[in-house]
Design an enzyme around this catalytic site. Structure first.
Site, PDB file in Angstrom:
ATOM      1  N   CYS A  98       0.843  -1.192   0.000  1.00 28.10           N
ATOM      2  CA  CYS A  98       0.000   0.000   0.000  1.00 28.10           C
ATOM      3  C   CYS A  98       0.874   1.235   0.000  1.00 28.10           C
ATOM      4  O   CYS A  98       2.023   1.187   0.436  1.00 28.10           O
ATOM      5  CB  CYS A  98      -0.825   0.073   1.274  1.00 28.10           C
ATOM      6  SG  CYS A  98      -1.996  -1.211   1.400  1.00 28.10           S
TER       7      CYS A  98
ATOM      8  N   TYR B 297      -4.055 -13.774  -4.770  1.00 26.94           N
ATOM      9  CA  TYR B 297      -3.703 -13.239  -3.450  1.00 26.94           C
ATOM     10  C   TYR B 297      -4.408 -14.049  -2.375  1.00 26.94           C
ATOM     11  O   TYR B 297      -5.636 -14.130  -2.349  1.00 26.94           O
ATOM     12  CB  TYR B 297      -4.130 -11.777  -3.408  1.00 26.94           C
ATOM     13  CG  TYR B 297      -3.764 -10.987  -2.179  1.00 26.94           C
ATOM     14  CD1 TYR B 297      -2.646 -11.285  -1.406  1.00 26.94           C
ATOM     15  CD2 TYR B 297      -4.534  -9.889  -1.796  1.00 26.94           C
ATOM     16  CE1 TYR B 297      -2.311 -10.524  -0.303  1.00 26.94           C
ATOM     17  CE2 TYR B 297      -4.210  -9.115  -0.697  1.00 26.94           C
ATOM     18  CZ  TYR B 297      -3.096  -9.441   0.049  1.00 26.94           C
ATOM     19  OH  TYR B 297      -2.774  -8.676   1.144  1.00 26.94           O
TER      20      TYR B 297
ATOM     21  N   HIS C  63      -2.421 -12.023   4.256  1.00 24.42           N
ATOM     22  CA  HIS C  63      -2.809 -10.911   5.128  1.00 24.42           C
ATOM     23  C   HIS C  63      -4.226 -10.993   5.672  1.00 24.42           C
ATOM     24  O   HIS C  63      -4.758  -9.983   6.143  1.00 24.42           O
ATOM     25  CB  HIS C  63      -2.660  -9.572   4.384  1.00 24.42           C
ATOM     26  CG  HIS C  63      -1.237  -9.263   4.023  1.00 24.42           C
ATOM     27  ND1 HIS C  63      -0.827  -9.002   2.746  1.00 24.42           N
ATOM     28  CD2 HIS C  63      -0.134  -9.209   4.785  1.00 24.42           C
ATOM     29  CE1 HIS C  63       0.476  -8.785   2.744  1.00 24.42           C
ATOM     30  NE2 HIS C  63       0.918  -8.914   3.971  1.00 24.42           N
TER      31      HIS C  63
ATOM     32  N   ASP D  74       3.101  -9.512   9.323  1.00 26.00           N
ATOM     33  CA  ASP D  74       3.952  -9.433   8.138  1.00 26.00           C
ATOM     34  C   ASP D  74       4.859  -8.207   8.214  1.00 26.00           C
ATOM     35  O   ASP D  74       6.046  -8.284   7.896  1.00 26.00           O
ATOM     36  CB  ASP D  74       3.062  -9.362   6.896  1.00 26.00           C
ATOM     37  CG  ASP D  74       3.845  -9.467   5.605  1.00 26.00           C
ATOM     38  OD1 ASP D  74       4.905 -10.116   5.616  1.00 26.00           O
ATOM     39  OD2 ASP D  74       3.402  -8.908   4.595  1.00 26.00           O
TER      40      ASP D  74
END
Ligand code: ADP
Ligand code: SF4
Length: 689
Positions: A31, A168, A171, A264
């Site tokens: 991000c 994906y 997360h 993470d």
């Protein structure tokens, strides 16, 4: 300089399905707060990474459909979303790197505030966190829809020109991961129950993606192999291993990590470089496909050992690529000591989480590549022959002197104390913050290479000595001090008893300078970033009985954005710090302080031999006021402009001080004009009204 042959292995090309990465440096998706709202700024930032030598440069998560909407991230909802991403791809390709896309459906994680769609999940459950919705259980039609939406986004990504397209599952943020994790999936059909079933959706989406891209793109899977939740969640022994064993050869690359995001992207306060290795090390033995992993790697020796020891094929990085977009080039050119190492402070994460242009403590040019035209490595040469005096060698003064020196100015840096670094030197001695010293170390290392910057230590400057230097421009980076009287956000005025009990009232500056409080200590935190918690931690480790009083609902509440908040709460409890949340100190007496509950206003008393006020900071600007008191004398001395920078101008995080120093070097204290001083993308009005 030539590259050290020990690092040659890092520059071997790596095949990722049909495409080839030029080396082993891989900027994983991250991000940045710019995303869809500031696409040209985002594209320029990614382009600079490619220029800095990263072989693969990825987007952040890319929302694929209106049933998964977030305000800040990029999207590929329909073809109108292709051009902004194609712009990023062009910038990345133009500088020789591959571009990667991370299509995402967030499932129960999406608030869907924009489109007001009901979130979706493998099984019905409350939406993520405290979102006031429930996610509905997906039926077979929903699964088929999701697969089609993902495929459509993949095809659009291919049209945008991406070389690598992700599936994906990391997360805690995406549907294939929700299906895999036991805590989200209580289905009784072929998508639930046994791990073979829970992995089904991931397999199907990888197959869909491979088919959609054909031989145009590599397909990467980002997989959380451990949620660090024990058997409730994905564990390496069960789901992580099973997914890799069952699907090992299906994608073209595995990008593996631990989940959720706070695991993470652990900050350096809580985790060392390489903290994910123990969780992901098994992956390479289960697949022949290249494996990428992260762990805030900045040491090339460590990177080499990861490759040689068969842990990773490519060195993944988000934060190290933000702090130094030119990290690979510097290794390649044998300029190891020029690497600007990430300090692991998570200010980047914290500012991206505020949904706006991410900033970085170490790299003041981050997010400014397009809008201000700043570059992390190059800077325009001096355009005047001013001699410049910088007073104060904290992060602002060091950065100003360094960048001015890089421009070619003759610079004098005067520091009152016996060490360089100012607050960074002090704060890096607090528990867990040693890596913050890199802010000083990198700048001091660079300054030593600049013959046009002279550094004077033990040189406390006064208005007279400033005028004697003959400098034409003066930058005051004299810092700030913590306020002693308890006023701040909660109290507008000094606290009763603060003056009378002055001997027992301390500040973080006193504690960092070695003051030893007597008896139990109350830390009053009305600042809400790291300092209150860090001071409480230090005092508790030094053996004091510590109470922390804060009007906030949690200790160090702004660290919610830097993803550290939960670990800080845990640490306070582990250290036995007594917490008085939603309370303010209201009076200081002999041996006691009075506190009040913010909501009921009920008062209580706690024993305290000393109070540490962590409430507000005041600029150290006496020198500025002295200089401005006689502008005639300044003119006669040849001084054209006196500027304040960093904490002396406006106290704040270290990132703001570094930014202030860099900005001064670029603008030499020019006043801000009437218009917006940077380029911005404005809203395009619809043709129809
Ligand atoms: P910033 O974060 O803005 O860089 P710091 O507080 O870290 O500010 O650093 C300020 C530095 O300025 C300190 O190292 C301090 O010793 C130095 N300093 C303050 N006043 C003077 C002065 N009059 N002359 C020289 N150095 C000064
Ligand atoms: Fe690293 Fe801090 Fe910069 Fe983020 S803000 S990249 S953690 S130095």
């Amino acid at each position: 300089m030539a590259r050290d042959p020990r690092y040659d292995i890092l520059f071997e090309p790596v095949r990722i399905g049909p495409v080839t990465a030029r080396n082993r440096f891989y900027q994983v998706p991250h991000c940045n707060g710019m995303g869809r709202k500031h696409p040209t700024a985002m594209a320029a930032m990614r382009g600079v990474k490619a220029e800095g030598g990263w072989a693969v440069v990825c987007t952040e998560q890319c929302d694929i459909h209106v049933t998964s909407d977030t305000e800040r991230e990029i999207r590929l909802w329909d073809d109108r979303d292709i051009p902004p991403l194609a712009r990023m791809v062009d910038r990345v390709h133009g500088r020789g790197a591959l571009a990667g896309l991370e299509p995402t459906h967030m499932g129960y994680h999406a608030g869907n505030f924009i489109g007001r769609e009901i979130p979706m999940a493998p099984s019905g459950r409350p939406a993520h966190g405290i979102l006031p919705f429930h996610a509905r259980a997906m039926d077979k039609t929903d699964i088929a829809d999701y697969r089609r939406w993902h495929r459509n986004a993949v095809i659009r990504g291919k049209k945008a020109g991406f070389d690598i397209i992700y599936v994906y599952a990391g997360h805690g943020l995406s549907l294939p991961m929700h299906f895999l994790s036991p805590r989200h999936n209580r289905r009784a059909d072929e998508y639930g129950g046994r791990v073979e079933n829970r992995v089904r959706l991931l397999r199907e989406v990888i197959e869909d993606t491979k088919e959609a891209v054909g031989d145009a793109c590599g397909v990467a899977v980002r997989l959380a192999v451990n949620e660090l939740l024990g058997p409730r969640g994905i564990t390496p022994d069960e789901e992580g291993r099973a997914a890799i064993e069952m699907l090992g050869e299906l994608p073209d690359l595995w990008d593996v990590n631990v989940s959720e995001w706070e695991n993470d992207s652990e900050s350096s306060r809580f985790a060392e470089e390489g903290y994910q290795e123990e969780h992901i090390a098994f992956v390479k033995s289960r697949t022949t496909k290249p494996v990428v992993g992260v762990g805030r790697y900045t040491s090339p020796d460590r990177m080499v050992s990861l490759v040689r020891n068969g842990v990773l094929d490519m060195i993944g990085a988000a934060r190290p690529s933000i702090a130094d977009p030119f990290l690979p080039r510097k290794i390649e050119e044998g300029r190891i000591d020029d690497i600007r190492e990430c300090i692991g402070c998570n200010v980047c994460v914290g500012t991206a989480n505020q949904n706006t242009y991410m900033r970085c403590t170490q790299n003041p040019t981050m997010s400014e590549e397009w809008r201000r035209g700043w570059h992390p490595e190059t800077i325009p040469p001096a355009d005047t022959d001013d001699r410049i005096l910088v007073v104060g060698a904290g992060p602002a003064g060091l950065e100003a002197a360094r960048a001015l020196g890089q421009r070619g100015y003759d610079v004098t840096l005067a520091e009152a104390g016996a060490e360089l670094g100012g607050r960074v030197a002090r704060e890096s001695r607090l528990p867990g913050l040693a890596a913050w010293g890199r802010v000083r170390d990198w700048r001091v290392g660079q300054l030593r290479k600049l013959p046009n910057v002279e550094i004077f230590m033990a040189s406390e400057m006064t208005a007279d000595t400033v005028r004697e230097t003959g400098a034409g421009m003066v930058a005051l980076a004299t810092g700030a001090v913590w306020r002693r009287d308890g006023s701040g956000r909660y109290h507008d005025f000094p606290l009763p008893g603060a003056a009378a009990q002055a001997r027992r009232v301390l500040t973080p500056d006193d504690i960092m300078a070695g003051a030893e409080p007597e008896g139990p200590v109350a830390v009053y935190d009305d600042d809400h970033y790291y300092m209150g918690g860090a001071i409480a931690e230090k005092l508790a480790r030094d053996g004091h009985a510590v109470s922390l009083v804060t009007p906030a609902r949690a200790v160090s509440s702004w660290t919610e954005f830097t993803l550290e908040i939960d670990r800080i709460q845990t640490r306070m409890r582990e250290l036995g710090v007594t917490l008085h949340l939603s309370h303010a100190v209201t009076r200081i007496d002999e041996r006691e302080v009075e506190i009040e509950d913010m909501y009921s206003r009920r008062a209580a008393r706690i024993e305290a031999g000393a109070v540490v006020m962590v409430t507000a900071q005041d600029p150290v600007d006496g020198l500025y006021r002295d200089l401005m008191a006689d502008e005639d004398a300044n003119r006669k001395a040849g001084i054209r402009r006196v500027s304040r920078i960093g904490d002396c101008y406006g106290p704040g995080p270290i990132a703001a001080a570094v930014f202030g120093g860099y900005r001064y070097a670029r603008e030499l204290g020019e006043a801000i004009g009437d218009g917006c001083p940077w380029k911005r993308e404005t809203v395009e009005l619809a043709a129809e009204v």
